[in-house]
Design a protein around this motif. Structure first.
Motif, short mmCIF file in Angstrom:
data_model
loop_
_atom_site.label_atom_id
_atom_site.label_comp_id
_atom_site.label_asym_id
_atom_site.label_seq_id
_atom_site.Cartn_x
_atom_site.Cartn_y
_atom_site.Cartn_z
N UNK A 1 -45.97 -25.74 13.08
CA UNK A 1 -45.86 -25.12 11.77
C UNK A 1 -47.20 -24.50 11.40
N UNK A 2 -47.13 -23.33 10.83
CA UNK A 2 -48.33 -22.63 10.38
C UNK A 2 -48.06 -22.03 9.01
N UNK A 3 -49.12 -21.84 8.25
CA UNK A 3 -48.93 -21.21 6.95
C UNK A 3 -49.84 -20.01 6.74
N UNK A 4 -50.38 -19.46 7.83
CA UNK A 4 -51.29 -18.33 7.65
C UNK A 4 -50.59 -17.10 7.09
N UNK A 5 -49.33 -16.88 7.45
CA UNK A 5 -48.63 -15.72 6.91
C UNK A 5 -48.35 -15.89 5.41
N UNK A 6 -48.01 -17.11 4.98
CA UNK A 6 -47.76 -17.27 3.54
C UNK A 6 -49.06 -17.27 2.74
N UNK A 7 -50.18 -17.54 3.37
CA UNK A 7 -51.46 -17.46 2.66
C UNK A 7 -51.97 -16.02 2.60
N UNK A 8 -51.98 -15.35 3.76
CA UNK A 8 -52.64 -14.05 3.85
C UNK A 8 -51.71 -12.84 3.80
N UNK A 9 -50.47 -12.97 4.25
CA UNK A 9 -49.58 -11.81 4.33
C UNK A 9 -48.15 -12.13 3.88
N UNK A 10 -47.97 -12.78 2.73
CA UNK A 10 -46.61 -13.15 2.33
C UNK A 10 -45.73 -11.93 2.03
N UNK A 11 -46.26 -10.95 1.34
CA UNK A 11 -45.44 -9.79 0.97
C UNK A 11 -45.08 -8.95 2.19
N UNK A 12 -46.05 -8.77 3.09
CA UNK A 12 -45.78 -8.02 4.32
C UNK A 12 -44.70 -8.73 5.14
N UNK A 13 -44.83 -10.04 5.26
CA UNK A 13 -43.87 -10.82 6.05
C UNK A 13 -42.48 -10.73 5.43
N UNK A 14 -42.39 -10.93 4.13
CA UNK A 14 -41.09 -10.86 3.46
C UNK A 14 -40.47 -9.48 3.60
N UNK A 15 -41.29 -8.43 3.50
CA UNK A 15 -40.76 -7.07 3.66
C UNK A 15 -40.24 -6.85 5.08
N UNK A 16 -41.00 -7.29 6.08
CA UNK A 16 -40.55 -7.12 7.47
C UNK A 16 -39.26 -7.89 7.76
N UNK A 17 -39.07 -9.00 7.06
CA UNK A 17 -37.88 -9.83 7.28
C UNK A 17 -36.71 -9.47 6.35
N UNK A 18 -36.93 -8.52 5.45
CA UNK A 18 -35.86 -8.09 4.56
C UNK A 18 -35.54 -9.06 3.44
N UNK A 19 -36.51 -9.89 3.06
CA UNK A 19 -36.30 -10.85 1.97
C UNK A 19 -36.27 -10.08 0.65
N UNK A 20 -35.25 -10.30 -0.18
CA UNK A 20 -35.18 -9.58 -1.46
C UNK A 20 -36.43 -9.84 -2.30
N UNK A 21 -37.13 -8.79 -2.70
CA UNK A 21 -38.40 -8.98 -3.41
C UNK A 21 -38.26 -9.46 -4.85
N UNK A 22 -37.07 -9.35 -5.40
CA UNK A 22 -36.89 -9.65 -6.83
C UNK A 22 -36.10 -10.92 -7.09
N UNK A 23 -36.00 -11.81 -6.12
CA UNK A 23 -35.20 -13.03 -6.28
C UNK A 23 -36.04 -14.30 -6.37
N UNK A 24 -37.36 -14.16 -6.30
CA UNK A 24 -38.24 -15.32 -6.46
C UNK A 24 -38.44 -16.17 -5.22
N UNK A 25 -38.10 -15.65 -4.05
CA UNK A 25 -38.27 -16.43 -2.83
C UNK A 25 -39.73 -16.43 -2.40
N UNK A 26 -40.23 -17.59 -2.06
CA UNK A 26 -41.60 -17.77 -1.59
C UNK A 26 -41.56 -18.19 -0.13
N UNK A 27 -42.39 -17.58 0.68
CA UNK A 27 -42.52 -18.00 2.07
C UNK A 27 -43.25 -19.33 2.09
N UNK A 28 -42.57 -20.38 2.55
CA UNK A 28 -43.16 -21.72 2.54
C UNK A 28 -43.77 -22.11 3.88
N UNK A 29 -43.15 -21.69 4.98
CA UNK A 29 -43.66 -22.10 6.29
C UNK A 29 -43.13 -21.19 7.38
N UNK A 30 -43.91 -21.06 8.43
CA UNK A 30 -43.51 -20.38 9.65
C UNK A 30 -43.63 -21.42 10.77
#
Length: 195
Positions: A119-148
């Motif tokens: 488990x790593x959390x570098x993406x949720x610390x440094x690049x959460x929005x980029x990661x969510x956009x690449x994965x197609x996570x809806x930006x307006x639903x309040x989802x937080x990247x918790x772990x990779x």
């Protein structure tokens, strides 16, 4: 994933979503943001440890850190080759107490099947929005990247991780009090390597 959803969550809210990535194209898109995040990690949070390890590479703490750094860097350099990336997202779980038990349950279930995970959390610390956009996570639903979590069959030796014995980090009834047990060796045998 069935093990993950059996985990407890606050108020039985189950306010998590999991996304599994095995598509080489998607992993390739995630690779550079991940590598950039690891570069930021070495330049920031771990910069003092890295400098100390490089100044005295033979010290035990240096050797331990250099092994850790090598492992982390290997994952960064080879992210596209990881068989499965498991992303955990949460909503209204500020401290992770509802999400991390699910992630850990999935990791333990994978281990029982001979699948390693990290488990790593570098993406949720440094690049959460980029990661969510690449994965197609809806930006307006309040989802937080918790772990990779990187998952796959281990390369080489795989055994029980060396750690401080449990009795050295456990107290009973009051801080600093003897826990009433001693465990010098791990209490379970190492998992056999996948053939």
């Amino acid at each position: 994933m069935d093990a993950a959803v059996r985990a407890p969550s606050g108020g039985d809210s189950q306010a998590w979503r999991f996304l599994l990535v095995d598509d080489p194209t998607v992993k390739g898109q995630l690779a550079e943001p991940y590598r950039d995040s690891v570069r930021l990690l070495w330049r920031g949070h771990y910069s003092a440890q890295a400098a100390a390890a490089e100044a005295d590479p033979q010290a035990e703490t240096s050797r331990k850190f250099l092994r850790l750094r090598s492992s982390v860097q290997y994952l960064a350099d080879h992210l596209e080759e990881v068989p499965l990336l498991f992303f955990a997202f949460s909503r209204n779980d500020r401290d992770g107490s509802s999400t991390f038990p699910a992630v850990w349950s999935a990791m333990l279930a994978a281990r029982a099947q001979g699948v390693g995970s990290a488990m790593t959390n570098v993406l949720d610390i440094f690049r959460p929005d980029t990661t969510k956009a690449l994965l197609g996570v809806p930006p307006d639903r309040g989802w937080t990247l918790a772990a990779t979590v990187a998952m796959g069959y281990p390369k080489g030796r795989w055994g029980v991780a060396p750690r401080q014995p449990a009795h050295t980090v456990t107290y009973r009834n009051r801080w600093g009090a003897d826990p009433g047990f001693s465990t010098e060796e791990p209490l379970w045998p190492p998992t056999r390597r996948h053939a």
